[in-house]
Design an enzyme around this catalytic site. Sequence first.
Site, PDB file in Angstrom:
ATOM      1  N   ASP A  46       0.810  -1.225   0.000  1.00  0.00           N
ATOM      2  CA  ASP A  46       0.000   0.000   0.000  1.00  0.00           C
ATOM      3  C   ASP A  46       0.840   1.271   0.000  1.00  0.00           C
ATOM      4  OD1 ASP A  46      -2.198  -1.672   0.105  1.00  0.00           O
ATOM      5  OD2 ASP A  46      -2.288  -1.608   2.291  1.00  0.00           O
ATOM      6  N   LYS A  98       1.817   2.221  -5.110  1.00  0.00           N
ATOM      7  CA  LYS A  98       2.356   1.687  -6.362  1.00  0.00           C
ATOM      8  C   LYS A  98       1.442   2.025  -7.539  1.00  0.00           C
ATOM      9  CE  LYS A  98       2.352  -2.374  -4.368  1.00  0.00           C
ATOM     10  NZ  LYS A  98       2.105  -2.005  -2.967  1.00  0.00           N
ATOM     11  N   HIS A 149      -4.704  -1.538  -5.817  1.00  0.00           N
ATOM     12  CA  HIS A 149      -3.888  -0.422  -6.297  1.00  0.00           C
ATOM     13  C   HIS A 149      -4.796   0.728  -6.709  1.00  0.00           C
ATOM     14  CE1 HIS A 149      -0.264  -3.272  -7.220  1.00  0.00           C
ATOM     15  NE2 HIS A 149      -0.676  -3.325  -5.966  1.00  0.00           N
TER      16      HIS A 149
HETATM   17  P1  GDP Z   1      -0.755   0.421  -3.553  1.00  0.00           P
HETATM   18  O1  GDP Z   1      -1.350  -0.869  -3.095  1.00  0.00           O
HETATM   19  O2  GDP Z   1       0.714   0.482  -3.300  1.00  0.00           O
HETATM   20  O3  GDP Z   1      -1.093   0.780  -4.970  1.00  0.00           O
HETATM   21  O4  GDP Z   1      -1.395   1.554  -2.624  1.00  0.00           O
HETATM   22  P2  GDP Z   1      -2.954   1.662  -2.178  1.00  0.00           P
HETATM   23  O5  GDP Z   1      -3.734   2.157  -3.330  1.00  0.00           O
HETATM   24  O6  GDP Z   1      -3.407   0.434  -1.506  1.00  0.00           O
HETATM   25  O7  GDP Z   1      -2.840   2.742  -1.035  1.00  0.00           O
HETATM   26  C1  GDP Z   1      -2.319   4.009  -1.243  1.00  0.00           C
HETATM   27  C2  GDP Z   1      -3.405   5.030  -0.854  1.00  0.00           C
HETATM   28  O8  GDP Z   1      -2.810   6.302  -0.716  1.00  0.00           O
HETATM   29  C3  GDP Z   1      -4.482   5.193  -1.903  1.00  0.00           C
HETATM   30  O9  GDP Z   1      -5.681   5.532  -1.288  1.00  0.00           O
HETATM   31  C4  GDP Z   1      -3.954   6.361  -2.753  1.00  0.00           C
HETATM   32  O10 GDP Z   1      -4.979   7.072  -3.416  1.00  0.00           O
HETATM   33  C5  GDP Z   1      -3.330   7.205  -1.689  1.00  0.00           C
HETATM   34  N1  GDP Z   1      -2.165   8.001  -2.101  1.00  0.00           N
HETATM   35  C6  GDP Z   1      -1.193   7.704  -2.999  1.00  0.00           C
HETATM   36  N2  GDP Z   1      -0.241   8.649  -2.995  1.00  0.00           N
HETATM   37  C7  GDP Z   1      -0.623   9.573  -2.086  1.00  0.00           C
HETATM   38  C8  GDP Z   1      -0.039  10.790  -1.616  1.00  0.00           C
HETATM   39  O11 GDP Z   1       1.035  11.204  -2.005  1.00  0.00           O
HETATM   40  N3  GDP Z   1      -0.740  11.466  -0.641  1.00  0.00           N
HETATM   41  C9  GDP Z   1      -1.931  11.020  -0.144  1.00  0.00           C
HETATM   42  N4  GDP Z   1      -2.530  11.743   0.801  1.00  0.00           N
HETATM   43  N5  GDP Z   1      -2.500   9.877  -0.570  1.00  0.00           N
HETATM   44  C10 GDP Z   1      -1.844   9.163  -1.519  1.00  0.00           C
HETATM   45  P1  IMO Z   2      -0.920  -4.107  -2.288  1.00  0.00           P
HETATM   46  O1  IMO Z   2      -0.437  -4.652  -3.634  1.00  0.00           O
HETATM   47  C1  IMO Z   2      -1.001  -4.600   2.033  1.00  0.00           C
HETATM   48  C2  IMO Z   2      -1.066  -8.721   3.562  1.00  0.00           C
HETATM   49  C3  IMO Z   2      -2.320  -9.184   4.292  1.00  0.00           C
HETATM   50  C4  IMO Z   2      -1.724 -10.186   5.257  1.00  0.00           C
HETATM   51  C5  IMO Z   2      -0.620 -10.841   4.426  1.00  0.00           C
HETATM   52  C6  IMO Z   2      -1.011 -12.149   3.779  1.00  0.00           C
HETATM   53  O2  IMO Z   2      -2.197  -3.392  -2.358  1.00  0.00           O
HETATM   54  O3  IMO Z   2       0.193  -3.352  -1.637  1.00  0.00           O
HETATM   55  P2  IMO Z   2      -2.538 -12.776   1.696  1.00  0.00           P
HETATM   56  O4  IMO Z   2      -3.967 -12.459   1.395  1.00  0.00           O
HETATM   57  O5  IMO Z   2      -1.567 -12.283   0.683  1.00  0.00           O
HETATM   58  O6  IMO Z   2      -2.319 -14.221   2.007  1.00  0.00           O
HETATM   59  O7  IMO Z   2      -2.229 -11.975   3.071  1.00  0.00           O
HETATM   60  O8  IMO Z   2      -0.271  -9.889   3.438  1.00  0.00           O
HETATM   61  N1  IMO Z   2      -1.290  -8.178   2.207  1.00  0.00           N
HETATM   62  C7  IMO Z   2      -1.225  -6.880   1.892  1.00  0.00           C
HETATM   63  N2  IMO Z   2      -1.043  -5.796   2.682  1.00  0.00           N
HETATM   64  N3  IMO Z   2      -1.104  -4.463   0.695  1.00  0.00           N
HETATM   65  C8  IMO Z   2      -1.252  -5.542  -0.096  1.00  0.00           C
HETATM   66  O9  IMO Z   2      -1.211  -5.466  -1.449  1.00  0.00           O
HETATM   67  C9  IMO Z   2      -1.379  -6.817   0.503  1.00  0.00           C
HETATM   68  N4  IMO Z   2      -1.561  -8.066   0.020  1.00  0.00           N
HETATM   69  C10 IMO Z   2      -1.497  -8.886   1.079  1.00  0.00           C
HETATM   70  O10 IMO Z   2      -2.951  -8.118   4.934  1.00  0.00           O
HETATM   71  O11 IMO Z   2      -1.107  -9.511   6.323  1.00  0.00           O
HETATM   72 MG    MG Z   3      -2.895  -1.562  -1.833  1.00  0.00          MG
END
Ligand code: GDP
Ligand code: IMO
Ligand code: MG
Length: 426
Positions: free
Chosen positions: A13, A16, A41
């Site tokens: 999270d 990416k 994502h």
């Molecule tokens: P990923 O799994 O790595 O793609 O990340 P996620 O989408 O799960 O979580 C990142 C969260 O942070 C999302 O809600 C994005 O919209 C938000 N986000 C990304 N970059 C920024 C930033 O620079 N500032 C803020 N406030 N939010 C961001």
């Molecule tokens: P993105 O790509 C954050 C965590 C789960 C759990 C562990 C194992 O959005 O960054 P699983 O379902 O893979 O067997 O869970 O990994 N987990 C993540 N945490 N971001 C993710 O993906 C995750 N994908 C799995 O919360 O702790």
């Molecule tokens: Mg994520």
Amino acid sequence: MKVDVLLGLQWGDEGKGKIVDVLTPKYDIIGRFQGGPNAGHTLEFDGIKHVLHTIPSGIFHDGVINVVGNGVVIDPVILKKEIDALVEMGVDVNKKMFVSKKAHLILPTHRLIDAASEKAKGKEKIGSTLKGIGPTYMDKTGRNGIRVGDLFLSDFKERYDKLVTKHKQLLKFFDFEYNLEELEVDFYKGVEVLKSLTVINSEHYVNNAMNNGQTILAEGAQGTLLDVDFGSYPFVTSSNTTAAGTCTGLGIAPNKIGEVFGIFKAYCTRVGSGPFPTELNDEVGEELRKAGNEFGATTGRPRRCGWIDLPALKYAIMINGVTQLIMMKADVLDEFETIKVCTHYDVEGERIDYMPYDIVSTEVKPVYKDMQGWKTDLTQLSSIDEIPAELNTYVEYLEQELNVPITIVSVGPDRKQTLMRESVLV
Ligand code: GDP
Ligand code: IMO
Ligand code: MG
């Protein structure tokens, strides 16, 4: 041409999806190489917020092919939902996305086993996303799995039934009720959609593309500290989330890896169970969660929050061979008077700057350095030259400690809220 990789350096999270979307115009192909619908994502642009799970984050750009590589595990039910949502937005997914024949399928019974196993673990549960990831990779390495290419074989149904029979035997060991017939209705609808996509030998596709001068960005899922080998085992996911995963998950030779973009938050989060040395179980952690809107994009669970952890980041940079760093969510720290950076760990009175082997059961106390906050709204900035001096000091300090340049600083969720420090592509 070489393949660039973008991957998370923390527990997932990191942002990416946002950065892959920002960088996509520089590439011809975006490829996912591991994980599956456990990923969430998020992309934001033109007032739209969209979450992708299986589909690569280049899908909103025209003239770019998105490849779901062999290392990915696919749930046809979730993929169908993702495609339906995109088609409704006018995105021609079929034209822009190819799927590897060798990617493994998540069956309804994989999801059931994931849920039953987590329930049985009780307090010791991994905190999995319950998407069936672990059981599917287990069947893959156990050589029982079913792949996308198998959908086109005349004996697919027999293969499916054989594996499901095995799964039913396994489920008998758990105190767990389920209605498989109901789940199978959606599964078979998803299978039809999957079969209608362009299914390819993706390793040949990406290598031919490379040889023809096309540019490729590999998009990681999860984060380095969730890697099955290098993460805080057993509180990890079931794939290699690190740069090496690009080689096995897309068929890229190690000497064909180019830039490795390592992405991290200006602080740290984790969702699910497992060690988190800098976790803040207090009002500061709560403030980070609120300011950062730290709730899972896949499960909606509140994310655990804490300060940035340099020993963990150094480890992640080493494992991945990171060449450029990308710092996300700097704006979340806008209101903080003081920002803390964990520089070392204190383990039984000894100061160390690496993650101990037994981090799951060892008490690791973070040692902090205080940095001055900037107390400025960063979200409106449009150029790196406008950043406050305190943020510049923070970035330069991290760069010096981590010994890798920070080329992008993100100051908001939108595509536009992205400040470039240097030319990203070398
Ligand atoms: P990923 O799994 O790595 O793609 O990340 P996620 O989408 O799960 O979580 C990142 C969260 O942070 C999302 O809600 C994005 O919209 C938000 N986000 C990304 N970059 C920024 C930033 O620079 N500032 C803020 N406030 N939010 C961001
Ligand atoms: P993105 O790509 C954050 C965590 C789960 C759990 C562990 C194992 O959005 O960054 P699983 O379902 O893979 O067997 O869970 O990994 N987990 C993540 N945490 N971001 C993710 O993906 C995750 N994908 C799995 O919360 O702790
Ligand atoms: Mg994520």
